[in-house]
Design an enzyme around this catalytic site. Structure first.
Site, mmCIF file in Angstrom:
data_model
loop_
_atom_site.group_PDB
_atom_site.id
_atom_site.type_symbol
_atom_site.label_atom_id
_atom_site.label_comp_id
_atom_site.label_asym_id
_atom_site.label_seq_id
_atom_site.Cartn_x
_atom_site.Cartn_y
_atom_site.Cartn_z
ATOM 1 N N ILE A 99 3.549 2.125 -3.632
ATOM 2 C CA ILE A 99 4.207 3.293 -3.022
ATOM 3 C C ILE A 99 3.529 3.551 -1.681
ATOM 4 C CG2 ILE A 99 4.938 5.696 -3.361
ATOM 5 C CD1 ILE A 99 3.718 5.367 -6.277
ATOM 6 N N HIS A 100 4.292 3.470 -0.599
ATOM 7 C CA HIS A 100 3.633 3.738 0.684
ATOM 8 C C HIS A 100 4.541 4.337 1.755
ATOM 9 C CE1 HIS A 100 5.631 0.177 2.312
ATOM 10 N NE2 HIS A 100 5.232 0.560 3.510
#
Length: 350
Positions: A202-203
């Site tokens: 997740i970024h």
């Protein structure tokens, strides 16, 4: 010929590992690292393990707001371009480093070559989409990875200088997969075995910077009951703390890992859940089902081929993807023959 290559983020280091290796056998390359990714686990380790030449320049720009970051890069790159006087400036992908590298060269009338051109999510609220569209429209050579990317450029009136060479990240996978297979220390350290876990990343800012979206993602991962391995991006870690969000015990949170360890985790995973463009492709290369936590993707071929499911950030849709998504079709060869780097060199030599 002197080629100046601009990189600044993890995916660009991987692509440069493949392309720079080919270029340097025939031409002089000047490598500029903008410092957009500066954390050791997001930058230095990639140069070391992929044997990427040490950058000739490191701008040390670091993180910051888009305008300040891009503007600082432009100022520093202009000075380097005027000293080095390259025949071409080569940029990759869709980051602020990409746009700054291309725009500065265009202003100085230096030809620009864009690797991974033509990708479109058709969401202009994404900084990446703005960067890739603007870069394509000021590039002289556009190296597209897929037929749909070539079609996107034609529909925007860009027909000259377009070459479908395949995907340089596929080159990198073929080059480094065998070496990555030996990186089993990460599996032993986490006390996990192959096919027993789901790999998650997740970024993206549209997920991390909005509490409701990030909360939905965290809730889905917590509720799924599966063992999740999550290399946590520094931005995600910051917002998790800011929002007071926590992961359950089924989620093994680790520091960001190098490319070879990441490939090892991907090839041994059961499924991959991500919001990363690059990881979507790597999942496809590894023949792993991919659940994408975005509303759209620039890698539409992976969806059309049935190996990637777009679920957005709805908790129930993410859960359904984790628990039930299984590809029903065989993969097609949509990313070239693994020699994109060689084809890029041929065009540069024309």
């Amino acid at each position: 010929m002197k080629i100046l290559t601009v990189v600044g983020a993890r995916p660009q280091f991987i692509k440069a590992a493949a392309v720079s290796n080919v270029i340097r056998k025939h031409h002089k390359e000047i490598l500029v690292h903008t410092g957009q990714h500066y954390d050791e686990n997001m930058s230095k380790i990639f140069f070391e393990e992929l044997n990427i030449p040490k950058p000739d320049y490191n701008l040390g720009v670091g993180s910051g707001r888009h305008g300040r970051q891009t503007g600082t890069m432009l100022i520093k790159l202009e000075e380097i371009y005027e000293v080095e006087k390259p025949d071409f400036v080569l940029v990759y992908g869709d980051t602020n480093s990409t746009l700054a590298g291309a725009l500065c060269a265009s202003k100085l009338l230096i030809p620009v070559a864009h690797v991974e051109a033509g990708l479109r999510s058709f969401n202009m609220e994404m900084p990446e989409e703005q960067n890739r569209v603007l870069t394509d429209h000021i590039s002289n050579l556009l190296f597209v990875p897929t037929e749909s990317a070539e079609k996107n450029l034609k529909e925007e009136g860009i027909k000259k200088g377009v070459y479908n060479v395949g995907d340089v990240m596929f080159d990198a996978i073929l080059n480094f997969k065998k070496l990555a297979e030996s990186k089993n220390e990460i599996m032993e350290k986490l006390s996990i075995k192959g096919k027993e876990y789901i790999l998650t990343t997740i970024h993206r800012a549209e997920n991390t910077n909005h509490i409701d979206r990030l909360k939905n993602i965290v809730n889905a991962l917590n509720k799924c009951g599966k063992t999740i391995v999550l290399p946590l991006h520094p931005r995600t870690k910051k917002y998790m703390m800011d929002y007071g969000l926590e992961f359950n015990e089924n989620i093994k949170v680790i520091e960001p890992v190098g490319y070879l360890e990441m490939i090892n985790l991907e090839m041994n995973s059961q499924k991959i859940v991500t919001d990363s463009g690059g990881v979507q492709k790597e999942a496809f290369f590894m023949k792993k089902p991919c659940i994408t936590m975005r509303e759209e993707t620039e890698w539409v071929e992976t969806v059309e081929n049935g190996w990637n499911k777009i679920v957005g950030t709805d908790t129930e849709k993410i859960l359904d993807g984790i628990l039930n998504f299984t590809p029903l079709s065989k993969q097609k060869n949509i990313f070239g023959d693994g020699n994109a780097s060689g084809k890029i060199l041929k065009v540069l030599d024309m």
